[in-house]
Scaffold this active site. Structure first.
Site, PDB file in Angstrom:
ATOM      1  N   HIS A 193       0.809  -1.240   0.000  1.00  0.00           N
ATOM      2  CA  HIS A 193       0.000   0.000   0.000  1.00  0.00           C
ATOM      3  C   HIS A 193       0.828   1.269   0.000  1.00  0.00           C
ATOM      4  CE1 HIS A 193       0.077   1.084   4.430  1.00  0.00           C
ATOM      5  NE2 HIS A 193       0.557  -0.140   4.468  1.00  0.00           N
ATOM      6  N   CYS A 234       0.690   7.655  17.022  1.00  0.00           N
ATOM      7  CA  CYS A 234      -0.392   8.065  17.908  1.00  0.00           C
ATOM      8  C   CYS A 234      -0.549   7.060  19.040  1.00  0.00           C
ATOM      9  CB  CYS A 234      -1.700   8.174  17.140  1.00  0.00           C
ATOM     10  SG  CYS A 234      -1.734   9.642  16.143  1.00  0.00           S
TER      11      CYS A 234
HETATM   12  N1  PMP Z   1       8.096   0.033   8.108  1.00  0.00           N
HETATM   13  C1  PMP Z   1       8.003   1.302   7.701  1.00  0.00           C
HETATM   14  C2  PMP Z   1       9.254   2.084   7.470  1.00  0.00           C
HETATM   15  C3  PMP Z   1       6.748   1.876   7.479  1.00  0.00           C
HETATM   16  O1  PMP Z   1       6.671   3.146   7.076  1.00  0.00           O
HETATM   17  C4  PMP Z   1       5.579   1.097   7.710  1.00  0.00           C
HETATM   18  C5  PMP Z   1       4.201   1.693   7.494  1.00  0.00           C
HETATM   19  N2  PMP Z   1       4.013   2.941   8.052  1.00  0.00           N
HETATM   20  C6  PMP Z   1       5.744  -0.230   8.132  1.00  0.00           C
HETATM   21  C7  PMP Z   1       7.009  -0.720   8.316  1.00  0.00           C
HETATM   22  C8  PMP Z   1       4.555  -1.111   8.403  1.00  0.00           C
HETATM   23  O2  PMP Z   1       3.823  -1.354   7.239  1.00  0.00           O
HETATM   24  P1  PMP Z   1       2.386  -2.050   7.328  1.00  0.00           P
HETATM   25  O3  PMP Z   1       1.565  -1.197   8.257  1.00  0.00           O
HETATM   26  O4  PMP Z   1       1.887  -2.033   5.945  1.00  0.00           O
HETATM   27  O5  PMP Z   1       2.584  -3.416   7.884  1.00  0.00           O
END
Ligand code: PMP
Length: 381
Positions: free
Chosen positions: A201, A324
């Site tokens: 995503h 958050c």
């Molecule tokens: N690692 C990093 C650097 C991220 O930015 C994110 C999502 N914000 C994640 C891991 C986790 O991804 P997900 O929520 O799709 O499992």
């Protein structure tokens, strides 16, 4: 109501129309279980195979090196817990202080389990201390885990250097490349990391699918039992979403250079306008390599929540870099690790551009931000 200007692409990206169309048609026509031994199963298996090939191509990896998961959180867990399970004599883990919460929040549990965890500090620009990494590596180190691009600041980490240091001591490297995949060219033939996490995503695929690159020959015990994914990740694959991730990967491969340039132009335009108009604004990670889509800016003396809320009222979606918590918003562990005060860290907003944004949106966001921030600064003075 103002039209929405979505500038929170590091949190998630909208699905592109080509991706959504592929997901819908796969849901309707490709309902088989890829493990079934009949023609409906064959169709799903072939769709999965094509998606794997496209994702592998985006990373210049071999299809067999891609393990599909539910996203980067799972991939990070699979990499770290799997690496620790490989050799019971290696009970030491090295991570950077600015990793994503999907890694940082695993650490207290690991410590409780008797794993020694070393945090690698970062400097004021957000770059990890490579000397500290060199000193931390021991015979007992199971894994070094370092993100490629920081999700809050966009700072690009010295991954090749970390990989070389780790390799010199026979220690594998895991890279959380969630913010890098689809946004900068990655070539797993050239990058010596053994494991690399990503989430669909973040590059216009559906939520809930992602993957872990596992270098050929690297044995990684599974977290979830089952025969799927060559025994490396059990559970019936989310075929439609993975087909969508394949299309998103293909589009990212095709348009990488133009997308990168377009996002960088928008970010730079936005940043220049904001820093010109608000003298007190401070860009985090300025002066080091940063991914082109991300801008993280502090407004000393202000609270980011107020700014974000006012921008949202004007139709503009940005975020604070911080996670958050139930009790409110915690100051960003990334900015604190970079040596900023709590107050300063609480004043930071993150603006992250995506392939769907336009120049008009970047300009509108910068102008609105100035209109929001200036009176707050006047009042605070
Ligand atoms: N690692 C990093 C650097 C991220 O930015 C994110 C999502 N914000 C994640 C891991 C986790 O991804 P997900 O929520 O799709 O499992």
């Amino acid at each position: 109501m103002n039209a929405t200007v979505y500038l929170d692409n590091n949190a998630t990206t909208p699905m592109l129309p080509e991706v959504a169309a592929a997901v819908v048609s796969s849901m309707q026509d490709c309902y088989g279980n890829p493990s079934s031994k009949h023609h409906v199963g064959d169709m799903a298996r072939e769709a999965l195979m094509r998606a794997r090939g496209k994702v592998a191509a985006l990373l210049s990896a071999a299809p067999a090196e891609i393990v599909f998961t539910s996203g980067a959180t799972e991939s990070n867990h699979l990499a770290i817990l799997g690496a620790l399970a490989r050799d019971p004599a290696r009970r030491h883990l090295i991570v950077s202080a600015v990793e994503h919460p999907s890694i940082r929040m695993l650490l207290p549990k690991l410590r409780q389990m008797g794993v020694r965890v070393t945090d690698i500090p970062v400097d004021s620009r957000g770059v990890p201390d490579m000397e500290a990494l060199r000193h931390a590596l021991t015979e007992e180190t199971a894994l070094v885990s370092m993100m490629w691009v920081n999700n809050e600041t966009g700072v690009v980490m010295p991954v090749a250097e970390a990989a070389a240091l780790a390799a010199s001591r026979g220690v594998p490297l895991h890279v959380d490349a969630t913010q890098a995949v689809g946004r900068m060219p990655l070539d797993m033939r050239a990058c010596p990391a053994d494991l690399l996490s990503f989430s669909g995503h973040k590059f216009h695929a559906p939520k809930g699918v992602g993957g872990l690159f596992v270098r050929k020959g690297f044995v990684l015990p599974a977290l979830l039992g089952g025969r799927q994914e060559r025994g490396r990740r059990g559970g019936t694959e989310n075929v439609a979403a993975l087909v969508g991730m394949g299309v998103a990967a293909e589009l990212a491969t095709q348009h990488m250079q133009t997308r990168m340039q377009a996002m960088r132009d928008l970010r730079d335009r936005f940043e220049t306008m904001v820093t010109d108009c608000i003298g007190a604004a401070q860009v985090n990670g300025h002066g080091v390599a940063r991914i082109g889509n991300t801008s993280n800016v502090c407004f000393p003396g202000l609270n980011a929540e107020t700014i974000i809320h006012r921008l949202d009222k004007a139709g503009i979606c940005v975020s604070s870099g911080a996670a958050c918590a139930a009790s409110g918003t915690e100051a960003s562990h990334v900015l604190l690790a970079m040596g900023q005060s709590e107050e300063m860290a609480r004043s930071a907003i993150r603006v992250s551009f995506g392939v769907c944004n336009t120049e008009e949106e970047a300009i509108l966001a910068a102008e609105t931000l100035c209109d929001v921030v200036q009176p707050l600064l006047n009042r605070a003075a």
